[in-house]
Design a protein around this motif. Structure first.
Motif, PDB file in Angstrom:
ATOM      1  N   ALA A   1      40.985  40.281  45.067  1.00  0.00           N
ATOM      2  CA  ALA A   1      40.226  40.487  43.832  1.00  0.00           C
ATOM      3  C   ALA A   1      40.978  41.388  42.856  1.00  0.00           C
ATOM      4  CB  ALA A   1      38.854  41.076  44.157  1.00  0.00           C
ATOM      5  N   GLU A   2      41.636  42.409  43.390  1.00  0.00           N
ATOM      6  CA  GLU A   2      42.322  43.366  42.520  1.00  0.00           C
ATOM      7  C   GLU A   2      43.473  42.737  41.742  1.00  0.00           C
ATOM      8  OE1 GLU A   2      40.021  45.398  45.546  1.00  0.00           O
ATOM      9  OE2 GLU A   2      41.534  43.814  45.663  1.00  0.00           O
ATOM     10  N   ALA A   3      43.993  41.607  42.231  1.00  0.00           N
ATOM     11  CA  ALA A   3      45.109  40.933  41.565  1.00  0.00           C
ATOM     12  C   ALA A   3      44.649  39.952  40.492  1.00  0.00           C
ATOM     13  CB  ALA A   3      45.961  40.188  42.599  1.00  0.00           C
ATOM     14  N   GLN A   4      43.377  39.593  40.494  1.00  0.00           N
ATOM     15  CA  GLN A   4      42.891  38.555  39.580  1.00  0.00           C
ATOM     16  C   GLN A   4      43.035  38.913  38.099  1.00  0.00           C
ATOM     17  OE1 GLN A   4      41.915  35.459  40.666  1.00  0.00           O
ATOM     18  NE2 GLN A   4      42.428  36.100  42.744  1.00  0.00           N
ATOM     19  N   PRO A   5      42.803  40.168  37.698  1.00  0.00           N
ATOM     20  CA  PRO A   5      43.028  40.486  36.281  1.00  0.00           C
ATOM     21  C   PRO A   5      44.467  40.256  35.842  1.00  0.00           C
ATOM     22  CG  PRO A   5      41.656  42.173  37.299  1.00  0.00           C
ATOM     23  CD  PRO A   5      42.165  41.294  38.416  1.00  0.00           C
ATOM     24  N   LYS A   6      45.414  40.450  36.740  1.00  0.00           N
ATOM     25  CA  LYS A   6      46.817  40.204  36.390  1.00  0.00           C
ATOM     26  C   LYS A   6      47.058  38.714  36.138  1.00  0.00           C
ATOM     27  CE  LYS A   6      48.684  44.169  38.910  1.00  0.00           C
ATOM     28  NZ  LYS A   6      49.620  44.627  39.970  1.00  0.00           N
TER      29      LYS A   6
ATOM     30  N   ALA B   1      38.595  30.888  43.090  1.00  0.00           N
ATOM     31  CA  ALA B   1      38.246  32.206  43.648  1.00  0.00           C
ATOM     32  C   ALA B   1      38.053  32.151  45.154  1.00  0.00           C
ATOM     33  CB  ALA B   1      37.007  32.773  42.959  1.00  0.00           C
ATOM     34  N   TYR B   2      38.963  31.475  45.847  1.00  0.00           N
ATOM     35  CA  TYR B   2      38.872  31.348  47.304  1.00  0.00           C
ATOM     36  C   TYR B   2      38.843  32.723  47.962  1.00  0.00           C
ATOM     37  CZ  TYR B   2      40.156  30.221  52.112  1.00  0.00           C
ATOM     38  OH  TYR B   2      40.186  30.119  53.479  1.00  0.00           O
ATOM     39  N   GLY B   3      37.857  32.929  48.837  1.00  0.00           N
ATOM     40  CA  GLY B   3      37.738  34.176  49.577  1.00  0.00           C
ATOM     41  C   GLY B   3      37.148  35.325  48.775  1.00  0.00           C
ATOM     42  N   LEU B   4      36.718  35.044  47.552  1.00  0.00           N
ATOM     43  CA  LEU B   4      36.182  36.074  46.674  1.00  0.00           C
ATOM     44  C   LEU B   4      34.801  35.669  46.181  1.00  0.00           C
ATOM     45  CD1 LEU B   4      39.330  36.504  44.377  1.00  0.00           C
ATOM     46  CD2 LEU B   4      38.816  37.777  46.478  1.00  0.00           C
TER      47      LEU B   4
ATOM     48  N   GLU C   1      34.728  37.236  40.570  1.00  0.00           N
ATOM     49  CA  GLU C   1      35.946  38.035  40.700  1.00  0.00           C
ATOM     50  C   GLU C   1      37.213  37.244  40.381  1.00  0.00           C
ATOM     51  OE1 GLU C   1      34.989  41.304  44.129  1.00  0.00           O
ATOM     52  OE2 GLU C   1      35.288  39.244  44.832  1.00  0.00           O
ATOM     53  N   GLY C   2      37.138  35.929  40.333  1.00  0.00           N
ATOM     54  CA  GLY C   2      38.316  35.109  40.132  1.00  0.00           C
ATOM     55  C   GLY C   2      38.848  35.186  38.712  1.00  0.00           C
TER      56      GLY C   2
END
Length: 200
Positions: free
Chosen positions: A181-186, A32-35, A39-40
């Protein structure tokens, strides 16, 4: 402690409760770099497991900047610490970006797979791809490492972690390397079908 973490809205990433464990050995993409840690994609995976596969927990032993050499040096201690049933190996990107020797990367990943198997754990190998500026010989050999290792050791393979978002610039932070963060669920949803058969 697990209850306190849950009440705080944080995933229980490792628990000494008799639960079966998925151990994630990764680099910054899994750390979770930068998050915020929660959120990761690994933390999101822990939440999904908790709701859909009760009795499973996730231990995230990922370290930003980690190479396969680092993972190979840590695998024995992490296996001893967590006694996982499943090991997710998401390493190699930093080897590739540094242009490290492909044979050494192969050997390090193989050492991790063998150690996991010898500890009784099933393995999901998560691959990566490199930008074309590294040249076709190196980039193709880099990708082939993951395929050959999975075949040789009968490990599950997810060829490319970032496949769902690779062509979407808005899915990445300013460095164009680490997903937002928004891409992590994908990413979680991309890993899930490859992981699911190993949980039975």
């Amino acid at each position: 402690m697990a209850l306190l973490l849950a009440l705080a809205g944080l995933p229980v990433l490792a628990a000494d409760t008799g639960e079966r464990t998925v151990l994630v050995m990764g680099d910054s993409l899994s750390a979770a770099y930068g998050l915020a840690p929660r959120e990761g994609w690994v933390a999101l995976l822990a939440e999904k497991l908790r709701s859909e596969r009760p009795g499973w927990s996730v231990a995230n032993a990922s370290i930003s900047g980690e190479t396969t050499a680092g993972g190979a040096s840590r695998i024995a201690s992490e296996l001893a610490r967590h006694s996982p049933e499943v090991v997710v190996i998401e390493l190699g990107a930093n080897d590739g970006l540094r242009g490290l020797d492909l044979a050494q990367t192969h050997g390090n990943l193989e050492r991790m797979i063998r150690a996991s198997n010898e500890a009784g754990a099933r393995v999901l190998l998560v691959g990566m791809r490199l930008p074309p500026n590294y040249g076709p010989q190196y980039t193709e050999g880099f990708e082939r490492n993951f395929v050959e290792l999975a075949q040789a050791h009968q490990a599950a393979l997810l060829p490319f972690l970032l496949e769902p978002i690779a062509l979407d610039r808005d899915a990445f932070q300013a460095d164009n390397l680490h997903p937002v963060a928004e891409a992590q669920p994908k990413l979680r949803d991309h890993v899930w079908p490859a992981l699911l058969p190993l949980l039975d």
